[in-house]
Every structure is written in C-alpha cells, then in structure tokens.
Motif scaffolding. Structure first.
Motif, short mmCIF file in Angstrom:
data_model
loop_
_atom_site.label_atom_id
_atom_site.label_comp_id
_atom_site.label_asym_id
_atom_site.label_seq_id
_atom_site.Cartn_x
_atom_site.Cartn_y
_atom_site.Cartn_z
N LYS A 89 17.47 7.31 70.48
CA LYS A 89 17.97 6.37 69.47
C LYS A 89 19.32 5.84 69.91
N GLN A 113 25.92 1.03 69.87
CA GLN A 113 24.78 0.44 70.61
C GLN A 113 23.89 -0.34 69.65
N GLY A 137 33.60 8.35 73.41
CA GLY A 137 32.39 9.15 73.40
C GLY A 137 31.28 8.62 72.52
N LYS A 162 29.78 3.55 74.49
CA LYS A 162 30.08 2.13 74.71
C LYS A 162 29.48 1.62 76.02
N THR A 163 29.45 2.47 77.04
CA THR A 163 28.95 2.00 78.34
C THR A 163 27.51 1.49 78.23
N ASP A 211 33.85 10.39 81.58
CA ASP A 211 32.77 11.06 80.86
C ASP A 211 32.19 12.16 81.72
N ARG A 240 30.97 14.81 73.52
CA ARG A 240 30.50 13.46 73.85
C ARG A 240 29.04 13.28 73.44
#
Ligand code: ADP
Ligand code: MG
Length: 416
Positions: free
Chosen positions: A23, A28, A48, A51-52, A309, A337
């Motif tokens: 999910k 996101q 954490g 976002k990436t 991370d 994270r």
C-alpha cells in the motif's frame, strides 16, 4: 488503495511486490496521481514517510510509458538533484530497484569517484540522472551532459540544499532546462523554503503531511541526563546490553566522532565513523558495512542525519544534542522508517540544557524523560571495562580541552 490497483506499468508493480510494498504511504497516496498527470508538485512530509518512492514510482512510470522520440539526442530525461553523495547513492538504488523490469535507465554521478564510466553511460543515453550540484555543473561545463530534453526536475531534501547554499546552483539549472515538470520534496518548511519553491515551481499542487508532532509516530524518543564525561560509559552499557542491534550514534563534531570511536575500541566495542573528513570511497564503504550489519554501531555527525535510509536501525543515540534544533527531527528520523518501529535516546549534559529547550520549543512539546536513578547511574560507571585510571584522566582532560576550544571557536565548529 493498493499498488495493484494503480494505473502504473506491471513492470513497476512487480518490483513493488518484491520490495514488499503493498500500500502507498500517505505522501505516496497523495503525490503519485498528480505527478502522473504531469503537474508540478511541492511536497512536505516528515522523515521516513517514503518520499523517494513517492516521486520515483510515477516518474519511472511516465518515462516507461512515453518512450523517447526517435530524433532524441539521448539527453537526460529526468534530473534528480540531492544535497549529498550518500543520498545520491541511496536514491539511485531506489530508482534502480523500481525500474529493474522497465527499460528506464538510471545513473548517478557524484564527486570523488571515477568519472570515465559515467561519461560513457551518459553518451549512451540515460533516462534518470541522480546527482549532486557540484558534479552536475562540472559534467555539463565540459559538454558531457545534455539537458536540452529534460522533462522532469526533482529537488529532494530541498531544505537541506538551501541550507548548504545551493540556491544559486538550483536557479542556474532551471535556466538550462526547457519546459519541464518540477517536483520539490522537503521534510521541513519555512519561509526560505517557501520562497525558493514558489520561485521555481509554477502553480504547484501543494501536498503537506505534517501532523502536530514533527517526529515520526513510529519513533519512541526520550532524553536522559548524563554528565558530559560520563556519556561514553552509558554508551558502552547501552551497546553491550543490546548486542546485535543496529545503533546509530550522533556526535557534534568529527573530532568527537573519532574520540568516541577510540573510547569504544578501548572497551572492546567495534564501531564505524562517518563524517566530512572521510574520503568518498571510505564513506561508501562505511555505509555499506553498517547497512549489511558487518559492524552494528555507526558514529556520525549531522552530515549523515539527512535523508539517509538504512533499514533496520534499532536505536538512534544523540550522544551530543544537535546544535540546530531541527536536526533533532532528522536524526531521530533515521530509525522507525517505513513501517518499522524505532527508539531514540538523547544524552543531555548540564551544558546542553539550553539546546534541549530549543529542541522542545521546535517540537512544540516536551521530550519524554528517561530517568536514571542514582544507584543505576553509579553502577553504569562501575560496570565500565576501563580499568586504567591514568588514561581515563588523560582522556577527561583532553575532552575538557576540546570543549573549551569549541566554545572559543563556535564558527569553526559549525562546519562538519
Ligand atoms: P523519506 O525520504 O521520506 O525520509 P524514504 O523514501 O527514504 O523516506 O523511505 C523510508 C523507508 O520506507 C524506506 O526504507 C522504504 O523502503 C520504506 N517504504 C517506502 N514506501 C513504502 C511502502 N509503500 N510500504 C512499505 N515501506 C515503504
Ligand atoms: Mg528522503
């Protein structure tokens, strides 16, 4: 909604499922549809929160679905700018993993590593380039980098880039680029960031996920009052009582990082250090060892607090409180994270009480107290394996000297 139901290529869904991402996280969920539509996005979300992937998933999806036109000169289609080399490596990994089954080609360039293979790959055509500003300008000025067809510009950790003084560089880049989509990601927002964002982004979709507490809800954090000279004994005890756990220790300066490393070495604890004095190769190697768990304790300066991370960090220890209150959030955000839970402890000495106040005012609330009763405190000192009092005194003197020096030279200290 699950990723399964998203309108993104099957090739990406396959990677997502291998990663165990079922999910989307909040950021996101909110960013992906806008980015897929080609809108400019200004996104602020805590550390954490994923976002990436919030930008990588839709960007790869677009690049995969809309192949280069045939007359293309093989320029870079998406440029990702990040403040540090470590972040460049990490974000590249996320892009590579997600793009594994697509035909999207990913590359990172950064200072301090052999550039010949990178130049060759750029000539062959790269879709996504992840880079620090320095190396980007260098390659471009020598004609190795073609940004004439760049469709997407991503600024990650924009707040940190601003703090590092990359603002002019960023404006310069924007001038090179043709019409493009801009994605602006940051963990914090203040007036400077707002000004920068609005000067770069046209009518952006603004997404802000910032609950009252800037510390991620997955992180349990507390402060313990420990005298400066006793901190190493508490660290020793903590590490020994948590054998096999991954511990990230933050100190104020690189000198202190090396000193804590030596102090741990004397009591038989293996640690790694990372700070600005280390060569690029060393830094990558250190991160790799820590990631793999070859060595489970990493001592770092604030240089590494941003964005890095590392999966499975169980504890963050603020051996020294950070000079800048905001960095507290970035440091403790290295644990807990994604969907994991994490713990963070701060060692606060009397001379750091002022900083603690600033941190609490930044957080808008008190940090939980971790009370150590007197008996326990003395027991920790007694437990240490340090036996030779002579060197103990030497070390103490050296540490006092250092802190006097640091107080006298506050400016020099800021650089880490
Ligand atoms: P940020 O940039 O917001 O600090 P990252 O992008 O580095 O956060 O992601 C933090 C962690 O969350 C990473 O370990 C990542 O693998 C994990 N993660 C990201 N998205 C998801 C997801 N949808 N489901 C599970 N874990 C995720
Ligand atoms: Mg990030």
């Amino acid at each position: 909604m699950k990723f399964e139901q998203y309108n993104i290529p099957e090739e990406i869904k396959k990677s997502l499922s291998e990663l165990g991402f079922r999910k989307p996280t909040d950021i996101q969920y909110r960013a992906i549809p806008s980015i897929l539509k080609g809108e400019d996005v200004l996104a602020i979300a805590q550390t954490g929160t994923g976002k990436t992937a919030a930008f990588a998933i839709p960007v790869i999806s677009r690049l995969h679905d809309e192949p280069r036109d045939r007359n293309s000169q093989l320029g870079v289609r998406c440029l990702v700018m990040v403040p540090t080399r470590e972040l460049a490596v990490q974000i590249t990994e996320v892009f590579e993993t997600l793009a594994k089954y697509t035909h999207v080609k990913v590359l990172s360039t950064m200072g301090g590593v052999d550039e010949a293979p990178q130049i060759k790959q750029l000539q062959d055509g790269i879709d996504v380039l992840i880079t620090t500003p320095g190396r980007m300008f260098d390659l471009r000025s020598r004609g190795h980098l073609n940004l004439d067809e760049t469709e997407i510009l991503i600024l990650d950790e924009a707040d940190h880039m601003l703090a590092l003084g990359f603002i002019r560089d960023i404006r310069d880049v924007i001038r090179y680029l043709p019409r493009h989509q801009t994605l602006f990601f940051s963990a914090t927002i203040d007036d400077d960031i707002k000004d920068l964002a609005y000067s770069l982004v046209r009518n952006p979709i603004r997404i802000q996920i910032s609950p009252k507490d800037p510390v991620s809800k997955n992180v349990d954090h507390a402060v313990a009052f420990i005298e400066m000279d006793d901190k190493r004994f508490f660290l020793e005890r903590m590490i020994k009582e948590n054998g096999g756990k991954k511990i990230l220790v933050f100190v104020r300066t690189k000198v202190r990082a090396e000193r804590v490393h030596k102090a741990m070495e004397r009591v038989g604890i293996d640690t790694l250090t990372i700070h600005g004095d280390k060569e690029q190769e060393d830094r990558l190697e250190v991160m790799d060892k820590f990631r793999k768990g070859d060595v489970n304790v990493l001592i770092a300066t604030d240089l590494s607090a941003r964005g890095i991370d590392i999966p499975g960090v169980n504890f963050v220890v603020n051996y020294d409180l950070p000079d800048v209150a905001e960095n507290y959030v970035h440091r403790v955000g290295r644990t807990g994270r994604g969907m994991e839970r994490g713990h963070a402890y701060s060692f606060c000495a009397e001379e750091e009480l002022e900083i603690l106040k600033e941190i609490e005012s930044f957080l808008g609330q008190e940090v939980k107290r971790f009370n150590i009763d007197k008996a326990d405190y003395s027991m920790t000192l007694a437990l240490t394996e340090e036996s030779n009092n002579n060197w103990q005194k030497l070390l103490l003197d050296a540490e006092k000297e250092q802190s006097v020096w640091e107080k006298k030279n506050p400016k020099k200290n800021k650089k880490k």
